[in-house]
Design an enzyme around this catalytic site. Structure first.
Site, short mmCIF file in Angstrom:
data_model
loop_
_atom_site.label_atom_id
_atom_site.label_comp_id
_atom_site.label_asym_id
_atom_site.label_seq_id
_atom_site.Cartn_x
_atom_site.Cartn_y
_atom_site.Cartn_z
N HIS A 209 0.83 -1.20 0.00
CA HIS A 209 0.00 0.00 0.00
C HIS A 209 0.86 1.24 0.00
O HIS A 209 0.83 2.04 0.95
CB HIS A 209 -0.94 0.00 1.22
CG HIS A 209 -2.07 -0.93 1.06
ND1 HIS A 209 -2.63 -1.62 2.11
CD2 HIS A 209 -2.77 -1.32 -0.04
CE1 HIS A 209 -3.61 -2.38 1.65
NE2 HIS A 209 -3.70 -2.21 0.36
N GLU B 100 -6.61 -9.01 3.55
CA GLU B 100 -6.11 -10.06 4.45
C GLU B 100 -7.28 -10.84 5.05
O GLU B 100 -7.25 -12.07 5.17
CB GLU B 100 -5.28 -9.42 5.57
CG GLU B 100 -4.73 -10.45 6.55
CD GLU B 100 -4.11 -9.78 7.79
OE1 GLU B 100 -3.44 -8.75 7.65
OE2 GLU B 100 -4.31 -10.31 8.88
N SER C 89 -3.85 0.26 6.24
CA SER C 89 -4.53 0.14 7.53
C SER C 89 -3.57 0.46 8.68
O SER C 89 -3.90 1.21 9.60
CB SER C 89 -5.11 -1.28 7.63
OG SER C 89 -5.20 -1.71 8.93
#
Ligand code: F3S
Length: 285
Positions: free
Chosen positions: A40, A125, A219
């Site tokens: 990311h 995930e 995240s």
């Protein structure tokens, strides 16, 4: 103005390993296709794209002769099977800590037990982990969501690798009220996340501003921002140095820096340098 790096920051073991596996495949002359963004971080993705790594969104997009990469988040067993059927080679860069959660879920499902996974059901995930126990697993974001679950059979409670410990423990406690059986609680939060959060927390109370370098979709970077904001109101999540507003640093004596687990070192060094330059410009004004 002093720029202070947290004790732990940046690339975690799983991301570093994934990038190294991809670079090895490139060096062997493979045509590399990653299923979903490998990490990311847009800046690191652009660097890899310049080396020929392309991102695909579906296994069907793989052509014969190409190498498919499963990223650190992992995928469902079904997606892995599809990739193996189409690609000439599959580089499985699933982080070993994620593999552990997948295996725990799969084993519990095989024993006909329920699995409560604490995390964001839309996170890749979690989609991957859910695929290992589709009939038995529930993905919940917090303790409040446990109330809506049915009665649970010998439940196993595990977590997304990047969530907050407090949230995990609250869910584990709530699950006890949903079963007459023993609850098995396995904390699968990755220590990279914890270490980075602890280091950020330790520094946040000592600085006037805090920059978290990381992808907006990451995240763990967003969690780092939340941890820093608890003690430092001027905490900012930035992807590049262009987002630094010098006005936010006026009067600041100490500035903290940390970075998400997908942020490459070259980018962190560049931004620290930029902050130091802004600091020296402000001091002469
Ligand atoms: Fe793995 Fe932890 Fe990184 S789970 S991908 S080492 S944040």
């Amino acid at each position: 103005m002093q720029v202070l790096l947290a004790d732990e920051y940046g690339f975690c073991f799983g991301v570093e390993r994934a990038v190294e596996m991809v670079e090895e495949a490139i060096s062997e002359g493979d045509t590399v296709r990653a299923l979903g963004p490998l990490i990311h971080n847009d800046q690191e993705m652009s660097r890899l794209a310049a080396q020929g790594v392309a991102t695909i969104s579906q296994p069907i997009q793989i052509q014969r002769g190409e190498t498919a990469v499963i990223r650190a988040h992992g995928v469902t067993p079904q997606v892995e099977t599809e990739l193996r059927a189409k690609a000439s080679k599959v580089v499985d860069a699933t982080c070993p800590f994620v593999t552990k959660v997948q295996k725990l879920a799969s084993r519990a499902a095989a024993q006909n037990r329920h699995v409560v996974v604490v995390g964001n059901p839309e996170h890749p995930e979690m989609i991957g982990v859910f695929g290992y126990a589709p009939e038995n697993a529930f993905v919940v974001q917090d303790a409040a969501e446990v109330a809506a679950l049915p009665k649970l059979k010998n439940p196993l409670v595990v977590s997304q690798t990047t969530i907050k410990l407090k949230n995990f423990l609250e869910v584990a406690e709530a699950v006890k009220g949903k079963t007459d059986d023993e609850v098995q609680v396995v904390n699968t939060i990755c220590s990279a996340t914890r270490d980075r959060q602890d280091a950020a927390r330790a520094l946040a109370g000592e600085v006037d501003a805090f920059y978290i370098i990381g992808g907006r979709h990451s995240s763990n970077s967003r969690k780092l921002l939340a941890v820093c904001q608890e003690q430092c109101a001027k905490s900012f999540l930035i992807e590049t140095g262009d987002e630094i507003n010098a006005e936010d640093l006026r009067g600041a004596q100490r500035v903290g820096v940390t970075a998400g687990a997908s942020t490459p070192n070259w980018l962190i060094e560049k931004i620290v340098k930029q902050l130091e330059e802004i600091g020296s410009q402000l001091s002469v004004l």
